[in-house]
Design a protein around this motif. Sequence first.
Motif, PDB file in Angstrom:
ATOM      1  N   TYR A 121       5.833  -9.375   4.670  1.00 56.67           N
ATOM      2  CA  TYR A 121       5.004  -9.375   3.466  1.00 56.67           C
ATOM      3  C   TYR A 121       4.691 -10.796   2.984  1.00 56.67           C
ATOM      4  CZ  TYR A 121       4.173  -9.554  -1.548  1.00 56.67           C
ATOM      5  OH  TYR A 121       3.669  -9.886  -2.785  1.00 56.67           O
ATOM      6  N   TRP A 408      -4.411  -6.661   9.999  1.00 55.51           N
ATOM      7  CA  TRP A 408      -4.702  -5.519   9.120  1.00 55.51           C
ATOM      8  C   TRP A 408      -4.618  -4.239   9.932  1.00 55.51           C
ATOM      9  CZ3 TRP A 408      -4.842  -5.216   4.065  1.00 55.51           C
ATOM     10  CH2 TRP A 408      -5.601  -4.255   3.386  1.00 55.51           C
ATOM     11  N   TRP A 421       4.136   5.385   1.436  1.00 53.67           N
ATOM     12  CA  TRP A 421       4.421   3.980   1.728  1.00 53.67           C
ATOM     13  C   TRP A 421       5.861   3.602   1.426  1.00 53.67           C
ATOM     14  CZ3 TRP A 421       1.353   1.101   4.628  1.00 53.67           C
ATOM     15  CH2 TRP A 421       0.029   1.502   4.776  1.00 53.67           C
ATOM     16  N   VAL A 431       5.999  -4.686   4.136  1.00 53.70           N
ATOM     17  CA  VAL A 431       4.593  -4.956   4.401  1.00 53.70           C
ATOM     18  C   VAL A 431       3.846  -4.916   3.071  1.00 53.70           C
ATOM     19  CG1 VAL A 431       4.755  -3.949   6.709  1.00 53.70           C
ATOM     20  CG2 VAL A 431       4.055  -2.504   4.769  1.00 53.70           C
ATOM     21  N   PRO A 433       0.914  -2.967   1.377  1.00 50.53           N
ATOM     22  CA  PRO A 433      -0.086  -1.894   1.413  1.00 50.53           C
ATOM     23  C   PRO A 433      -1.394  -2.326   0.764  1.00 50.53           C
ATOM     24  CG  PRO A 433       2.044  -1.064   0.645  1.00 50.53           C
ATOM     25  CD  PRO A 433       2.132  -2.555   0.663  1.00 50.53           C
ATOM     26  N   ALA A 434      -2.479  -1.709   1.199  1.00 49.72           N
ATOM     27  CA  ALA A 434      -3.809  -2.092   0.724  1.00 49.72           C
ATOM     28  C   ALA A 434      -3.977  -1.894  -0.774  1.00 49.72           C
ATOM     29  CB  ALA A 434      -4.876  -1.290   1.479  1.00 49.72           C
ATOM     30  N   SER A 443      -4.386   1.399   4.457  1.00 47.06           N
ATOM     31  CA  SER A 443      -4.214   0.213   5.298  1.00 47.06           C
ATOM     32  C   SER A 443      -3.077  -0.655   4.796  1.00 47.06           C
ATOM     33  CB  SER A 443      -5.515  -0.602   5.328  1.00 47.06           C
ATOM     34  OG  SER A 443      -6.614   0.183   5.722  1.00 47.06           O
ATOM     35  N   MET A 444      -2.745  -1.683   5.581  1.00 46.20           N
ATOM     36  CA  MET A 444      -1.696  -2.621   5.167  1.00 46.20           C
ATOM     37  C   MET A 444      -1.910  -3.979   5.821  1.00 46.20           C
ATOM     38  SD  MET A 444       1.599  -1.386   7.358  1.00 46.20           S
ATOM     39  CE  MET A 444       1.443  -0.835   9.060  1.00 46.20           C
ATOM     40  N   ARG A 445      -1.391  -4.999   5.141  1.00 40.87           N
ATOM     41  CA  ARG A 445      -1.399  -6.362   5.650  1.00 40.87           C
ATOM     42  C   ARG A 445      -0.025  -6.671   6.237  1.00 40.87           C
ATOM     43  NH1 ARG A 445      -1.214 -11.205   1.412  1.00 40.87           N
ATOM     44  NH2 ARG A 445       1.011 -10.808   1.657  1.00 40.87           N
TER      45      ARG A 445
END
Length: 474
Positions: A121, A408, A421, A431, A433-434, A443-445
């Motif tokens: 993260y 992504w 999540w 992580v 989350p979008a 989605s997630m970064r």
Amino acid sequence: MWQIDRSSNEPLFQQIINQVIDLIQAGQLAPGDKLPPERELAKLYGVNRSTVNHALDELVSLGWITRRQGSGTNVAKGRWGSRLAPQYQWQQLLRQAHFTPDPYLTTLNQEKGQPDSLDLYTGELPPSLIPDFSFPAMRWETIRQAESSLSATGYLPLKEQILQQLTINFNLDLKGQDLLITSGSSQGISLILQTLLSPGESIATEEPSFLFALPLFQSAGITLVGVACDEEGILPEALERAIIQKKIRFLYLNPTFQNPTGRLMSLARRKAVISVCQKHYIPIIEDDVFGELDFSDPLPKLKTLASNQVIYLGSLSKLFGPSIKIGWLLGPTSLIASLANAKQRMDAETNIFPQLLANSALRSKVYESTHSCLLAELQQRAEHFTQALQPARKDWQLRQIKGGLYTWLTWKHQPLTRKDWELFFTEKLLVAPAFLFSNDIMSMRINYTRLENHQLPDFCQRFATITEKLKRSK
């Protein structure tokens, strides 16, 4: 739970607004929770429906709830950071200054300190990749002499070195331009907000964008308007609609390895966006903090394509780690002079010590070779990460990594909820989350750079476990 103080001088609709916000921030109302129907709320509060309707309309405009015909009223699921506080009295302004962060983000920060957590993260290079430079010993007299080269816009030798690198690396035209040293890129953004915008005005940005996770827009009373994107970047047609409908004052873009998506805006899209902004006289803020982490030849910067229309932000923090908080603003000379004066009035001077260290590192004989080694290592980590995630591609869409710190991932199956999540916390996999950056929840970064090679098997096992649980929840 649903009570108001009849003895208070505060209007009833404002009391309802405050109570709903308090319940959300305290976690008694979670994202996605449904509120009682308007008629029932009026009965619970002992007020007429028009009072309740007024309060709910205000909460929608502030970003705390959503209302849809036939679906009722729900606590908003996304973009916690873009929610505003009501601004009608001192008490509310104080409330605004101490906004509670997104609950998911609070848990993330708690888990980061746990030894068994995999932190993908944090938006920084891992300590193992931060370049190690030797700094010369400095006498106090040397530091005092260096202060004679400290101008209103920063330490002159450092400015000279940064400008030289921007010219060589990115072919930036410096005619009529000046550079202002800041304490990181965030101070640069804050300086622009406080100097060039007024409360109630709007900035357009990509959707999603890390700006939605920053509290400084709330405290400044600035509205963020998210504009839809595709794989090439922000959509020019959607941008033009927003400019016309939302009275946009600035466009903020992160075109090179965007945070959070890692997307690289195409050259054609860069030109199209500039054309829209030129048509409507909209200045552009180009945040290029990941520009030095490109695996191939860099695309022309927005600053190169429209020098006098773009304020260019850069930073050394992504290269040298968060300890050296050095960033800069590059813009027309008259604008930089105004920003430098505002910076002095705010007593926000950038300390001489990190400027001396940054100047020494950038002028080091090993800087170029060290930077090349860093890029080679990042590219190798990107390849190993992508290869390790091949089995997950049937369930997750993975964006190609071309540079920067992030990739992504998007879930391909059923709609996810915030509760889904929380599985990542169960597996100690951290992580972003979008919904921390947008209204998207699919989605997630991931900061792929923080995975050492020996950690990849452990990561893949945890990720596979989460994926199977998500598939079973269908």
